[in-house]
Design a protein around this motif. Structure first.
Motif, mmCIF file in Angstrom:
data_model
loop_
_atom_site.group_PDB
_atom_site.id
_atom_site.type_symbol
_atom_site.label_atom_id
_atom_site.label_comp_id
_atom_site.label_asym_id
_atom_site.label_seq_id
_atom_site.Cartn_x
_atom_site.Cartn_y
_atom_site.Cartn_z
ATOM 1 N N GLU A 177 -16.104 -12.637 -13.778
ATOM 2 C CA GLU A 177 -15.687 -12.092 -15.072
ATOM 3 C C GLU A 177 -15.500 -10.580 -14.987
ATOM 4 O O GLU A 177 -14.521 -10.022 -15.496
ATOM 5 C CB GLU A 177 -16.749 -12.436 -16.117
ATOM 6 C CG GLU A 177 -16.386 -12.010 -17.534
ATOM 7 C CD GLU A 177 -17.462 -12.363 -18.537
ATOM 8 O OE1 GLU A 177 -17.518 -11.692 -19.580
ATOM 9 O OE2 GLU A 177 -18.245 -13.301 -18.271
ATOM 10 N N GLY A 178 -16.439 -9.900 -14.323
ATOM 11 C CA GLY A 178 -16.336 -8.456 -14.172
ATOM 12 C C GLY A 178 -15.145 -8.052 -13.327
ATOM 13 O O GLY A 178 -14.442 -7.082 -13.631
ATOM 14 N N ALA A 179 -14.900 -8.823 -12.253
ATOM 15 C CA ALA A 179 -13.760 -8.526 -11.391
ATOM 16 C C ALA A 179 -12.454 -8.723 -12.144
ATOM 17 O O ALA A 179 -11.510 -7.928 -12.002
ATOM 18 C CB ALA A 179 -13.794 -9.429 -10.153
ATOM 19 N N ALA A 180 -12.384 -9.771 -12.966
ATOM 20 C CA ALA A 180 -11.177 -10.021 -13.756
ATOM 21 C C ALA A 180 -10.907 -8.867 -14.716
ATOM 22 O O ALA A 180 -9.759 -8.446 -14.906
ATOM 23 C CB ALA A 180 -11.330 -11.334 -14.532
ATOM 24 N N ALA A 194 -8.632 2.260 -16.299
ATOM 25 C CA ALA A 194 -9.714 2.070 -15.332
ATOM 26 C C ALA A 194 -11.030 2.618 -15.878
ATOM 27 O O ALA A 194 -12.094 2.014 -15.711
ATOM 28 C CB ALA A 194 -9.365 2.755 -14.006
ATOM 29 N N ALA A 195 -10.958 3.770 -16.556
ATOM 30 C CA ALA A 195 -12.161 4.359 -17.140
ATOM 31 C C ALA A 195 -12.732 3.454 -18.228
ATOM 32 O O ALA A 195 -13.959 3.276 -18.336
ATOM 33 C CB ALA A 195 -11.847 5.735 -17.709
ATOM 34 N N GLU A 196 -11.851 2.865 -19.050
ATOM 35 C CA GLU A 196 -12.313 1.969 -20.109
ATOM 36 C C GLU A 196 -13.007 0.734 -19.516
ATOM 37 O O GLU A 196 -14.029 0.275 -20.031
ATOM 38 C CB GLU A 196 -11.132 1.543 -20.976
ATOM 39 C CG GLU A 196 -10.573 2.677 -21.823
ATOM 40 C CD GLU A 196 -9.262 2.287 -22.500
ATOM 41 O OE1 GLU A 196 -8.884 1.099 -22.432
ATOM 42 O OE2 GLU A 196 -8.602 3.179 -23.090
ATOM 43 N N GLU A 202 -20.271 -0.871 -17.344
ATOM 44 C CA GLU A 202 -21.556 -0.177 -17.438
ATOM 45 C C GLU A 202 -22.346 -0.677 -18.647
ATOM 46 O O GLU A 202 -23.572 -0.815 -18.598
ATOM 47 C CB GLU A 202 -21.334 1.332 -17.537
ATOM 48 C CG GLU A 202 -22.629 2.129 -17.516
ATOM 49 C CD GLU A 202 -22.396 3.623 -17.513
ATOM 50 O OE1 GLU A 202 -23.386 4.378 -17.466
ATOM 51 O OE2 GLU A 202 -21.222 4.041 -17.574
ATOM 52 N N ARG A 203 -21.644 -0.954 -19.735
ATOM 53 C CA ARG A 203 -22.298 -1.458 -20.952
ATOM 54 C C ARG A 203 -23.013 -2.778 -20.697
ATOM 55 O O ARG A 203 -24.004 -3.104 -21.358
ATOM 56 C CB ARG A 203 -21.251 -1.638 -22.057
ATOM 57 C CG ARG A 203 -21.825 -1.968 -23.421
ATOM 58 C CD ARG A 203 -20.723 -2.256 -24.425
ATOM 59 N NE ARG A 203 -19.952 -3.442 -24.065
ATOM 60 C CZ ARG A 203 -20.371 -4.693 -24.290
ATOM 61 N NH1 ARG A 203 -21.551 -4.915 -24.852
ATOM 62 N NH2 ARG A 203 -19.604 -5.717 -23.941
ATOM 63 N N ARG A 204 -22.536 -3.526 -19.724
ATOM 64 C CA ARG A 204 -23.138 -4.824 -19.416
ATOM 65 C C ARG A 204 -24.395 -4.706 -18.560
ATOM 66 O O ARG A 204 -25.000 -5.714 -18.187
ATOM 67 C CB ARG A 204 -22.109 -5.705 -18.687
ATOM 68 C CG ARG A 204 -20.881 -5.979 -19.547
ATOM 69 C CD ARG A 204 -19.901 -6.897 -18.854
ATOM 70 N NE ARG A 204 -18.681 -7.048 -19.634
ATOM 71 C CZ ARG A 204 -17.759 -7.975 -19.401
ATOM 72 N NH1 ARG A 204 -17.913 -8.835 -18.414
ATOM 73 N NH2 ARG A 204 -16.683 -8.042 -20.164
ATOM 74 N N LEU A 278 -19.639 3.457 -10.947
ATOM 75 C CA LEU A 278 -18.480 3.112 -11.771
ATOM 76 C C LEU A 278 -17.728 4.353 -12.225
ATOM 77 O O LEU A 278 -16.494 4.378 -12.230
ATOM 78 C CB LEU A 278 -18.941 2.292 -12.975
ATOM 79 C CG LEU A 278 -19.258 0.826 -12.702
ATOM 80 C CD1 LEU A 278 -20.028 0.210 -13.866
ATOM 81 C CD2 LEU A 278 -17.968 0.039 -12.440
ATOM 82 N N GLY A 279 -18.463 5.396 -12.611
ATOM 83 C CA GLY A 279 -17.812 6.616 -13.069
ATOM 84 C C GLY A 279 -16.985 7.269 -11.982
ATOM 85 O O GLY A 279 -15.833 7.665 -12.202
ATOM 86 N N ALA A 280 -17.561 7.372 -10.782
ATOM 87 C CA ALA A 280 -16.841 7.988 -9.669
ATOM 88 C C ALA A 280 -15.648 7.136 -9.252
ATOM 89 O O ALA A 280 -14.560 7.650 -8.959
ATOM 90 C CB ALA A 280 -17.791 8.182 -8.489
ATOM 91 N N LEU A 281 -15.832 5.819 -9.253
ATOM 92 C CA LEU A 281 -14.740 4.913 -8.886
ATOM 93 C C LEU A 281 -13.579 5.046 -9.866
ATOM 94 O O LEU A 281 -12.408 5.101 -9.458
ATOM 95 C CB LEU A 281 -15.246 3.470 -8.873
ATOM 96 C CG LEU A 281 -14.195 2.368 -8.674
ATOM 97 C CD1 LEU A 281 -13.515 2.506 -7.314
ATOM 98 C CD2 LEU A 281 -14.834 0.986 -8.806
#
Length: 289
Positions: A177-180, A194-196, A202-204, A278-281
């Motif tokens: 699900e996360g990858a999708a 991508a940031a969204e 991250e919220r998860r 996640l932020g850096a990515l």
């Protein structure tokens, strides 16, 4: 390593990578188990890989050619005209082994099914495997090691494999699900997408292990997209998204994204929070897309 349809934790993959890192990857390998052909392809790529870090990288020109079965120095030995591989085919392989590589570091001969090798075939191969030029390599795949004569088998390093999708290695539903979610953002190609997606992930409250699984799954799908662009075969479950990626992104963008996912997948192994990863990515993905 998913571009090769194998789990990164597969024992054969780990041994191939470690031997490639040390420069001790054997010139004669015997792979058994349901992932034998994929592991042999992984080893062939490691032998030809032009990447500077872990080999095989899966994204350099040499690796991509091996994946697509079009590398001029990697030969998959087949004989569709006969039930078993004819002695003449094996003799031609033996002679060809003494011709230096065209563009790679090794001349690699991959035998995808040792059940098709007769006793005469294996006896012909024995001398070149034992005494051939240092740049020649022989990769044998078998359902069981017993399909290979003991004389030839004794010259090989044996590696047992397992399939990529087992109960131990299959990605959790949350990873899918996360990858999708992340792949959808990448294919949207909208500034900030991508940031969204990173904020939502991250919220998860993903653990580092969960995030590693998400990034690995994304990388697998994009590797399938790259294979499609080079005419290769891909897992059916990846086809829909991989087709979209191949149509939406350029080869350079796909390769750059694969490298980033690999980089941040590695960061997940260290004591770095999932949010920081996640932020850096997201920042680097925005630069690529």
């Amino acid at each position: 390593m998913n571009p090769f349809d194998l789990s990164p934790s597969d024992p054969a993959v780990l041994r191939i990578r470690e031997a490639a890192r040390r420069g001790t990857l054997s010139h004669a390998l015997l792979f058994t188990g349901s992932g034998a052909r994929s592991a042999a392809r992984c080893a062939a790529a490691a032998m030809e890989c032009q990447g500077a870090a872990d080999k095989p990288c899966g994204v350099c020109p040499a690796c991509r050619k091996v994946l697509a079965d079009i590398h001029p120095d990697v030969t998959t030995v087949r004989d569709p005209e006969h039930k078993n591989i004819a002695v003449e085919v094996i003799r031609s392989i033996r002679a060809d082994a003494y011709i230096r590589p065209n563009e790679g570091q090794r001349k690699v001969y991959l035998f995808p099914d040792c059940a098709l090798l007769t006793e005469a075939d294996q006896n012909i191969l024995l001398k070149v495997v034992e005494e051939g030029p240092p740049y020649a390599a022989f990769l044998f795949c078998a359902d069981s090691a017993g399909q290979v004569l003991q004389t030839l088998r004794s010259r090989c390093v044996e590696l047992m494999t397992r399939p990529a999708e087992t109960a131990e290695t299959a990605p959790a539903a949350g990873a899918e699900e996360g990858a999708a979610l992340l792949l959808e953002a990448l294919l949207e190609r909208r500034r900030g997408a991508a940031a969204e997606a990173a904020v939502e992930l991250e919220r998860r409250k993903l653990s580092r292990e969960d995030l590693a699984a998400v990034l690995e799954r994304c990388r697998a799908v994009l590797s399938s997209a790259l294979l499609l662009l080079y005419g290769g075969q891909i897992p059916e479950e990846d086809r829909k998204t991989a087709l979209s990626a191949a149509k939406t992104l350029t080869k350079v963008q796909i390769m750059g994204t694969i490298e980033l996912l690999q980089k941040y997948h590695g960061d997940c192994a260290y004591n770095v929070g999932a949010g920081h990863v996640l932020g850096a990515l997201a920042v680097e993905l925005e630069g690529i897309l």
